[in-house]
Design a protein around this motif. Structure first.
Motif, mmCIF file in Angstrom:
data_model
loop_
_atom_site.group_PDB
_atom_site.id
_atom_site.type_symbol
_atom_site.label_atom_id
_atom_site.label_comp_id
_atom_site.label_asym_id
_atom_site.label_seq_id
_atom_site.Cartn_x
_atom_site.Cartn_y
_atom_site.Cartn_z
ATOM 1 N N SER A 48 -45.022 9.011 -58.983
ATOM 2 C CA SER A 48 -43.982 9.734 -58.233
ATOM 3 C C SER A 48 -43.632 9.015 -56.930
ATOM 4 O O SER A 48 -44.438 8.257 -56.380
ATOM 5 N N ASP A 49 -42.425 9.286 -56.457
ATOM 6 C CA ASP A 49 -41.994 8.731 -55.173
ATOM 7 C C ASP A 49 -42.931 9.184 -54.057
ATOM 8 O O ASP A 49 -43.209 8.426 -53.122
ATOM 9 N N ASP A 50 -43.440 10.399 -54.146
ATOM 10 C CA ASP A 50 -44.367 10.914 -53.138
ATOM 11 C C ASP A 50 -45.640 10.074 -53.103
ATOM 12 O O ASP A 50 -46.136 9.734 -52.018
ATOM 13 N N ARG A 53 -44.800 6.738 -51.455
ATOM 14 C CA ARG A 53 -44.646 6.930 -50.007
ATOM 15 C C ARG A 53 -46.009 7.083 -49.321
ATOM 16 O O ARG A 53 -46.258 6.465 -48.287
ATOM 17 N N ARG A 54 -46.883 7.928 -49.895
ATOM 18 C CA ARG A 54 -48.211 8.130 -49.311
ATOM 19 C C ARG A 54 -49.031 6.843 -49.322
ATOM 20 O O ARG A 54 -49.907 6.657 -48.483
#
Length: 176
Positions: A48-50, A53-54
């Motif tokens: 996921s994009d999340d 990003r994390r």
């Protein structure tokens, strides 16, 4: 510069794929070689994009089109201003095959993302610009994660330290 950086990784993937295809894809029944069906590898681009990003990378930089993949392989890469991460899932490959890969050295087991992984370096990387993490995937296969510096970074943190930081998030999100 990006093509040069990736060339060692591509060579390692080609050699690993050849070892898997030649040494590990068949069995013998009454002396006759039979090809075993190989499950499709996990798709690294499904992170996921999340998660990306994390891990400190930019999800908008996701790229799978420019990567060369053999049978039973899927790759995806992301970057930020300082780092590239290429993640390749290889169905049927083993950590032992990585250990026997030409030019692979400096192996260490570590806990990253609450999983046991193996890190290693490539002997051609004299400047310490790369670190590789090998993550076992069930039921069979590995994920090979390469973390490397961009040409413009001024950060001098050792690459395996970066790989552990990025990997803590990415590896935790991989299938078991």
């Amino acid at each position: 510069m990006r093509v040069v950086r990736r060339s060692g990784f591509v060579v390692a993937l080609v050699l690993l794929t050849a070892m898997v295809l030649v040494g590990g894809c068949g069995r013998s029944v009454d002396g006759t070689a039979v090809r075993s069906a190989r499950a499709a590898p996990w798709d690294p681009c499904s992170l996921s994009d999340d998660v990306i990003r994390r891990a400190g990378l930019d999800p908008a930089t996701r790229d799978s089109a420019s990567l060369v993949n053999g049978a039973g392989e899927l790759s995806c890469e992301w970057h930020n201003d300082d780092l590239f991460m290429t993640l390749t899932a290889i169905a049927g490959a083993t950590i032992e095959q990585v250990h026997s890969g030409q030019g692979n050295h400096d192996f260490h087991d570590a806990i990253v993302g609450n999983r046991t992984v193996t890190t290693y370096r490539d002997e051609g990387d004299r400047t310490g610009s790369f670190c590789f993490l090998v993550v076992p995937l069930e039921p069979a296969g590995i994920a090979l994660m390469q973390v490397s510096r961009t040409a413009f970074t001024e950060d001098t943190t050792p690459m395996c330290v970066w790989a552990y930081r990025v990997g803590d998030v990415v590896v935790a999100a991989m299938p078991r």
